[in-house]
Write a protein that holds these residues in place. Structure first.
Motif, PDB file in Angstrom:
ATOM      1  N   CYS A 220      -2.828  10.035   8.842  1.00 38.13           N
ATOM      2  CA  CYS A 220      -0.586   9.467   8.805  1.00 38.13           C
ATOM      3  C   CYS A 220      -0.373   9.931   8.315  1.00 38.13           C
ATOM      4  CB  CYS A 220      -0.539   8.748   9.148  1.00 38.13           C
ATOM      5  SG  CYS A 220      -1.457   7.856  10.698  1.00 38.13           S
ATOM      6  N   LEU A 221      -0.678   9.598   6.988  1.00 35.02           N
ATOM      7  CA  LEU A 221      -0.005   9.427   5.592  1.00 35.02           C
ATOM      8  C   LEU A 221      -0.254  11.036   4.657  1.00 35.02           C
ATOM      9  CD1 LEU A 221       0.025   6.048   4.051  1.00 35.02           C
ATOM     10  CD2 LEU A 221       1.213   6.875   5.946  1.00 35.02           C
ATOM     11  N   VAL A 222      -1.469  11.818   4.678  1.00 34.71           N
ATOM     12  CA  VAL A 222      -1.482  12.572   3.411  1.00 34.71           C
ATOM     13  C   VAL A 222      -1.014  13.989   4.516  1.00 34.71           C
ATOM     14  CG1 VAL A 222      -2.934  13.853   1.979  1.00 34.71           C
ATOM     15  CG2 VAL A 222      -3.212  11.013   2.225  1.00 34.71           C
ATOM     16  N   LYS A 223      -0.298  14.746   3.936  1.00 36.94           N
ATOM     17  CA  LYS A 223      -0.895  16.148   4.297  1.00 36.94           C
ATOM     18  C   LYS A 223      -0.158  17.016   4.010  1.00 36.94           C
ATOM     19  CE  LYS A 223       1.164  13.406   8.017  1.00 36.94           C
ATOM     20  NZ  LYS A 223       2.108  13.555   8.381  1.00 36.94           N
ATOM     21  N   ASP A 224      -1.858  16.808   3.201  1.00 34.30           N
ATOM     22  CA  ASP A 224      -1.765  18.254   1.771  1.00 34.30           C
ATOM     23  C   ASP A 224      -2.745  18.335   1.699  1.00 34.30           C
ATOM     24  OD1 ASP A 224      -2.409  19.916   0.025  1.00 34.30           O
ATOM     25  OD2 ASP A 224      -0.415  20.931  -0.252  1.00 34.30           O
ATOM     26  N   GLU A 225      -4.461  18.892   1.815  1.00 32.19           N
ATOM     27  CA  GLU A 225      -5.658  18.307   1.748  1.00 32.19           C
ATOM     28  C   GLU A 225      -5.212  18.547   0.278  1.00 32.19           C
ATOM     29  OE1 GLU A 225      -5.095  21.633   2.582  1.00 32.19           O
ATOM     30  OE2 GLU A 225      -6.221  22.618   1.722  1.00 32.19           O
ATOM     31  N   ARG A 226      -4.807  18.828  -0.753  1.00 31.92           N
ATOM     32  CA  ARG A 226      -4.462  18.587  -2.018  1.00 31.92           C
ATOM     33  C   ARG A 226      -4.372  17.149  -2.696  1.00 31.92           C
ATOM     34  NH1 ARG A 226      -2.385  23.632  -3.244  1.00 31.92           N
ATOM     35  NH2 ARG A 226       0.263  22.566  -2.427  1.00 31.92           N
ATOM     36  N   HIS A 227      -4.209  16.189  -2.128  1.00 33.75           N
ATOM     37  CA  HIS A 227      -3.865  15.109  -2.163  1.00 33.75           C
ATOM     38  C   HIS A 227      -4.469  13.927  -1.327  1.00 33.75           C
ATOM     39  CE1 HIS A 227       0.310  16.512  -2.434  1.00 33.75           C
ATOM     40  NE2 HIS A 227       0.213  16.800  -3.405  1.00 33.75           N
ATOM     41  N   TYR A 228      -6.286  14.635  -1.026  1.00 34.30           N
ATOM     42  CA  TYR A 228      -7.632  14.004   0.126  1.00 34.30           C
ATOM     43  C   TYR A 228      -7.677  13.042  -1.673  1.00 34.30           C
ATOM     44  CZ  TYR A 228      -7.363  15.303   4.557  1.00 34.30           C
ATOM     45  OH  TYR A 228      -6.906  15.478   5.897  1.00 34.30           O
TER      46      TYR A 228
ATOM     47  N   LEU B 198       5.693  19.433   8.672  1.00 35.23           N
ATOM     48  CA  LEU B 198       4.777  18.245   7.930  1.00 35.23           C
ATOM     49  C   LEU B 198       4.639  16.866   8.277  1.00 35.23           C
ATOM     50  CD1 LEU B 198       2.581  20.034   4.556  1.00 35.23           C
ATOM     51  CD2 LEU B 198       2.197  20.071   7.129  1.00 35.23           C
ATOM     52  N   ARG B 199       5.952  16.320   8.336  1.00 35.61           N
ATOM     53  CA  ARG B 199       5.838  14.806   7.802  1.00 35.61           C
ATOM     54  C   ARG B 199       5.935  14.732   9.469  1.00 35.61           C
ATOM     55  NH1 ARG B 199       9.971  14.896   4.110  1.00 35.61           N
ATOM     56  NH2 ARG B 199      11.924  15.168   5.382  1.00 35.61           N
ATOM     57  N   ARG B 200       6.001  15.159  10.741  1.00 32.70           N
ATOM     58  CA  ARG B 200       6.077  15.541  12.013  1.00 32.70           C
ATOM     59  C   ARG B 200       4.623  15.438  13.054  1.00 32.70           C
ATOM     60  NH1 ARG B 200      10.814  16.422  10.648  1.00 32.70           N
ATOM     61  NH2 ARG B 200      12.874  15.855  12.474  1.00 32.70           N
ATOM     62  N   CYS B 201       3.469  15.556  12.115  1.00 25.03           N
ATOM     63  CA  CYS B 201       2.320  16.293  12.258  1.00 25.03           C
ATOM     64  C   CYS B 201       1.230  15.275  11.811  1.00 25.03           C
ATOM     65  CB  CYS B 201       1.732  16.930  11.455  1.00 25.03           C
ATOM     66  SG  CYS B 201       2.618  18.699  12.313  1.00 25.03           S
ATOM     67  N   PHE B 202       0.390  14.718  12.437  1.00 26.68           N
ATOM     68  CA  PHE B 202      -0.950  14.374  11.829  1.00 26.68           C
ATOM     69  C   PHE B 202      -1.670  15.769  11.240  1.00 26.68           C
ATOM     70  CE2 PHE B 202      -0.580  11.133  15.528  1.00 26.68           C
ATOM     71  CZ  PHE B 202      -0.635   9.513  14.317  1.00 26.68           C
TER      72      PHE B 202
ATOM     73  N   PHE C 161       0.676  -1.329  -0.314  1.00 33.63           N
ATOM     74  CA  PHE C 161      -0.029  -0.146  -0.374  1.00 33.63           C
ATOM     75  C   PHE C 161       0.850   1.479   0.051  1.00 33.63           C
ATOM     76  CE2 PHE C 161      -2.627   2.971   2.880  1.00 33.63           C
ATOM     77  CZ  PHE C 161      -3.543   2.982   1.467  1.00 33.63           C
ATOM     78  N   PHE C 162       2.143   0.890   0.873  1.00 32.79           N
ATOM     79  CA  PHE C 162       2.904   2.189   0.803  1.00 32.79           C
ATOM     80  C   PHE C 162       3.338   2.273  -0.425  1.00 32.79           C
ATOM     81  CE2 PHE C 162       7.445   3.504   1.733  1.00 32.79           C
ATOM     82  CZ  PHE C 162       6.947   4.703   2.931  1.00 32.79           C
ATOM     83  N   ASP C 163       4.079   1.543  -0.518  1.00 37.51           N
ATOM     84  CA  ASP C 163       4.382   1.747  -2.498  1.00 37.51           C
ATOM     85  C   ASP C 163       3.700   2.028  -3.408  1.00 37.51           C
ATOM     86  OD1 ASP C 163       7.003   0.803  -1.377  1.00 37.51           O
ATOM     87  OD2 ASP C 163       6.443  -1.797  -2.496  1.00 37.51           O
ATOM     88  N   ASP C 164       2.167   1.582  -3.491  1.00 39.53           N
ATOM     89  CA  ASP C 164       1.259   2.186  -3.984  1.00 39.53           C
ATOM     90  C   ASP C 164       0.765   3.466  -3.974  1.00 39.53           C
ATOM     91  OD1 ASP C 164       0.822  -0.603  -5.478  1.00 39.53           O
ATOM     92  OD2 ASP C 164      -1.115  -0.641  -4.604  1.00 39.53           O
ATOM     93  N   LEU C 165       0.679   4.097  -2.775  1.00 36.61           N
ATOM     94  CA  LEU C 165       0.640   5.572  -3.026  1.00 36.61           C
ATOM     95  C   LEU C 165       1.950   6.631  -2.995  1.00 36.61           C
ATOM     96  CD1 LEU C 165      -0.587   5.796   0.799  1.00 36.61           C
ATOM     97  CD2 LEU C 165      -1.406   6.046  -0.838  1.00 36.61           C
ATOM     98  N   ARG C 166       3.678   5.519  -2.652  1.00 34.84           N
ATOM     99  CA  ARG C 166       4.476   6.237  -3.901  1.00 34.84           C
ATOM    100  C   ARG C 166       4.280   6.692  -5.322  1.00 34.84           C
ATOM    101  NH1 ARG C 166       8.641   8.473  -0.396  1.00 34.84           N
ATOM    102  NH2 ARG C 166       9.942   8.805  -2.007  1.00 34.84           N
ATOM    103  N   SER C 167       4.334   5.446  -5.546  1.00 29.69           N
ATOM    104  CA  SER C 167       3.765   5.474  -6.902  1.00 29.69           C
ATOM    105  C   SER C 167       3.373   6.038  -7.335  1.00 29.69           C
ATOM    106  CB  SER C 167       3.878   4.777  -7.452  1.00 29.69           C
ATOM    107  OG  SER C 167       2.895   3.199  -7.115  1.00 29.69           O
ATOM    108  N   GLY C 168       1.927   6.551  -6.748  1.00 29.24           N
ATOM    109  CA  GLY C 168       0.121   7.543  -7.153  1.00 29.24           C
ATOM    110  C   GLY C 168       0.703   8.829  -6.539  1.00 29.24           C
ATOM    111  N   GLY C 169       2.047   9.134  -6.309  1.00 29.48           N
ATOM    112  CA  GLY C 169       2.302  10.329  -6.686  1.00 29.48           C
ATOM    113  C   GLY C 169       1.974  11.126  -5.023  1.00 29.48           C
ATOM    114  N   ILE C 170       2.025  10.249  -3.727  1.00 28.09           N
ATOM    115  CA  ILE C 170       1.783  11.319  -3.165  1.00 28.09           C
ATOM    116  C   ILE C 170       3.032  10.721  -2.029  1.00 28.09           C
ATOM    117  CG2 ILE C 170       0.876  10.756  -0.558  1.00 28.09           C
ATOM    118  CD1 ILE C 170      -2.204  10.161  -1.696  1.00 28.09           C
ATOM    119  N   PRO C 171       3.660  12.118  -1.574  1.00 27.70           N
ATOM    120  CA  PRO C 171       4.713  12.419  -1.253  1.00 27.70           C
ATOM    121  C   PRO C 171       4.743  11.965   0.144  1.00 27.70           C
ATOM    122  CG  PRO C 171       4.435  13.902  -0.455  1.00 27.70           C
ATOM    123  CD  PRO C 171       3.497  13.411  -1.596  1.00 27.70           C
ATOM    124  N   VAL C 172       4.584   9.915   0.924  1.00 26.82           N
ATOM    125  CA  VAL C 172       5.078   9.293   2.018  1.00 26.82           C
ATOM    126  C   VAL C 172       6.237   9.512   1.916  1.00 26.82           C
ATOM    127  CG1 VAL C 172       3.540   7.624   3.583  1.00 26.82           C
ATOM    128  CG2 VAL C 172       2.390   8.747   1.361  1.00 26.82           C
TER     129      VAL C 172
END
Lengths: 412, 285
Positions: free
Chosen positions: A47-55, B172-176, A5-16
């Motif tokens: 935990c993984l998405v830090k920008d609402e544009r990536h939601y 951002l990485r350190r936050c939820f 899932f992690f790999d999928d997200l990264r290759s899908g363009g979400i900077p995890v």
């Protein structure tokens, strides 16, 4: 399963990143989300998405990865304590659903049907990785979350519930934007030139020490004005027409520039600067400033940034009367020469991709007019543009007489 | 310490995903970054979390001039200099001139506190980067007194942002991260219920309809949000406006009554008036 899932997200363009992924596992181990796919979805997003544009992108990837419940059922083939399932079902189903399940023949029947179904699923999907033990997540939640998924009480005309991530409520927030205001600001920061001006309100430490020493050790406080960014910027933006595709990126540049510089002015033009510009698009026909006046008002110390795609008919640049919306007595090229002769520090930022510059004659003409100081409106282009603007001692451009139309007259 | 899980309160409606976000942040002691449209209760969340969990609340409101260091401590060198001129005794201990910041106060709290860092995007763009270590390790070093300040209990840190600036990735990485979605009509109904219990069904329905209609006008600079809706309903109640006055098919009225509470921008009012005018024309024609 989760690493995939992690790999999928990264290759899908979400900077995890790995720490974020470990945080998710930690949260799962701490039982923050428990036995519900929806909770798991929200937790993963948290935990993984830090920008609402990536939601929206996340929603799509999540849906693709956890498509249906099939894959999750594999894990159920392990011996699951009946009480566990019972508790789970009791927790998730409404009273009405329970009644319907009862009508099916009660719990033992349900369990039997469930196991049978799971066996079938397993045969069809051999070779998946095992789910149990990946950081304490429990796949059974899907079962509870989506009773239709295992079709208890077959038929009945129930359609599958749309899952949270399938609703894609954040669809309009995803814009695949490469550049953000922050990046623009970081780029523009390199333009800063500090100078002290204004009221004296900062402690001048060196001055105070010197004055105190002179004062035989008695304190003599000295204050100086705060250092401020003294660079002056004039932003001239192409608006309307072919620029509509680039409104977003221009907005970002505009808002970044506006908050970054204290001496900041902006004017608009359409396609190419002619004898007048305007400041407010809604009053563009009534409130204009003559380009001559602009040149007189702002000194040569202003750094000028043109923003435009320079995509138009070449005649709009080279011929008098070429403008698409009014009669211009002098060609756009003449006006641009006047501007660049006065403002020696200038650049042209072009939001069109560089690859297309060669195919548009008007871009080639404009590049020539701005002495090759045209840069793409990307981070790298902005960096080169700011480096260009910082340069001192630019050779003055050729005198006005040198302006002649680089193309043969029209209509011949 | 009354409870450990947050699920909203009688004054604050938290959606399940928001409650999950808060609980995850509490459980794992990581900062929670909250974004969302203005007026969706981001700041209020911290107060409610503190009240619901029975923790002390420390608020650090960020301005454009805020520096990260101010949240830790400030060394008041000027007053020490002055004191030295006057021959005060306390001048010999530098600790007298260390002024504690909000973060330090939160670190010293005897029970696990809630720390609100409000509108972090107002500050300089390097501000979040300057707090990375402090938020990560929950400790910092006071150079003047050679003292290491470490949190007694990792505070529950809630950070709000209005998206005026983008925040650095390392931070951002350190936050939820949680984005408060604008409430749908059902959630909005329960929010209004919480604030105005016993509001007439009819009035509520009409007010909500008018409100969501207004939000759908394209091109508004500032869409009315929850807090504006609540203010507006308060005004409607104070003025005793009947539900009928809010009805949409009332062609004589252009804007809902007391619209000043909903639209805060002259251009927006103008725009809505135009839209209403056009729709009325097309209905007649």
């Amino acid at each position: 399963m989760l690493t995939r899932f992690f790999d999928d997200l990264r290759s899908g363009g979400i900077p995890v990143t790995v720490p974020e992924f470990l945080t998710l596992l930690e949260a799962l181990a701490a039982r923050v989300a428990w036995l519900s796919a929806e909770d798991f979805y929200h937790l993963a997003r948290l935990c993984l998405v830090k920008d609402e544009r990536h939601y929206d992108r996340f929603d799509r990837l999540f849906a693709a990865h956890f498509k249906g419940a099939e894959r999750l059922f594999e894990a159920l083939s392990a011996d699951v304590p009946a009480e566990w399932l019972r508790a789970l079902v009791a927790r998730t189903f409404s009273d009405e659903e329970k009644a319907r399940i009862e009508s099916l023949g009660g719990w033992p029947e349900l369990m039997a049907a469930l196991r049978e179904r799971l066996e079938q699923q397993r045969e069809r999907h051999e070779g998946g990785s095992r789910h149990i033990g990946t950081g304490g997540t429990s796949p059974f939640g899907t079962l509870g979350y989506n009773p239709e998924g295992i079709r208890i009480g077959k038929g009945g005309g129930q359609r599958r519930a749309v899952k949270v991530w399938e609703r894609r409520e954040f669809a309009n927030l995803d814009d695949s934007l490469e550049l953000g205001t922050r990046n623009f600001k970081m780029g523009l920061r390199r333009l800063r030139r500090f100078a002290r001006e204004g009221a004296a309100e900062e402690l001048d430490l060196d001055g105070t020490i010197a004055a105190t020493a002179k004062n035989a050790g008695y304190l003599d406080l000295k204050l100086v004005p705060e250092r401020r960014n003294a660079v002056k910027v004039l932003l001239l933006l192409d608006i309307g027409g072919s620029m509509d595709d680039h409104v977003r990126v221009c907005d970002e540049l505009f808002s970044a520039a506006r908050s970054e510089f204290r001496h900041f002015e902006h004017y608009y033009f359409h396609n190419f600067p002619y004898e007048s510009l305007w400041k407010d698009n809604r009053r563009r026909h009534t409130e204009r400033i003559a380009t001559d006046q602009l040149i007189r008002t702002y000194g040569p110390d202003y750094r000028v940034i043109f923003v435009g795609d320079a995509t138009m008919s070449p005649y709009e640049i080279t011929m008098p009367g070429g403008s698409v919306e009014h009669w211009n007595a002098e060609a756009g090229a003449v006006w641009l020469r006047r501007l660049t002769a006065h403002f020696r520090h200038f650049v042209w930022l072009n939001p069109e991709p560089v690859a297309r510059w060669g195919h548009t004659p008007s871009i080639a003409i404009t590049r020539e007019l701005v002495e090759e100081r045209m840069f793409p409106l990307t981070l790298e282009g902005l960096d080169r543009a700011t480096a260009e603007l910082r340069r001192r001692g630019v050779a003055p451009p050729p005198p006005m007489e040198a302006v002649s139309s680089p193309l043969p007259p029209a209509g011949s | 310490m009354t409870q450990t899980r947050f699920a909203g309160s009688e004054r604050y409606v938290a959606t399940p995903e928001l409650a999950l976000a808060v609980n995850a942040a509490v459980t794992l002691a990581r900062p929670l970054l909250i974004k969302g449209e203005p007026g969706t209760g981001k700041t209020q969340l911290a107060e409610e979390v503190a009240a619901a969990l029975g923790r002390p609340l420390h608020e650090w409101h960020i301005k454009s001039t805020s520096k990260a260091q101010q949240g830790l401590y400030e060394y008041d060198a000027v007053s020490r200099l002055r004191d030295s001129q006057l021959g005060e005794g306390r001048v010999h201990d530098i600790a007298n001139y260390i002024v504690k910041g909000k973060l330090w106060e939160a670190f010293e709290s005897d029970t696990q506190p809630v720390l609100l860092i409000d509108e972090i995007d107002k500050a300089d763009i390097e501000f979040p980067n300057d707090l990375l270590r402090e938020l990560d390790r929950m400790e910092f070093y006071v150079y003047e007194t050679r003292q290491l300040v470490r949190a007694k209990h990792r505070p529950i840190i809630l950070i709000t942002s209005n998206n005026e600036k983008e925040l650095p990735d390392a931070f951002l990485r350190r936050c939820f991260f949680h984005y408060i979605r604008f409430p749908d009509e059902a959630t909005m109904r329960s929010i209004v219920d919480v604030h105005f219990p016993g509001l007439k069904r009819e009035l509520l329905a009409e007010a909500l309809a008018a409100f969501f209609r207004l939000r759908e006008v394209p091109g508004l600079k500032k869409k009315p949000s929850t807090s504006e809706l609540l203010d507006w309903i308060k005004l409607l109640l104070a003025e005793d406006i009947p539900a009928e006055a809010l009805r949409s098919d009332d062609a004589k009225k252009t804007l809902p009554p007391l619209y000043g509470a909903l639209l805060k921008n002259e251009q927006d009012m103008h725009l809505v008036e135009q839209v209403m005018f056009l729709s009325r024309r097309s209905r007649q024609g």
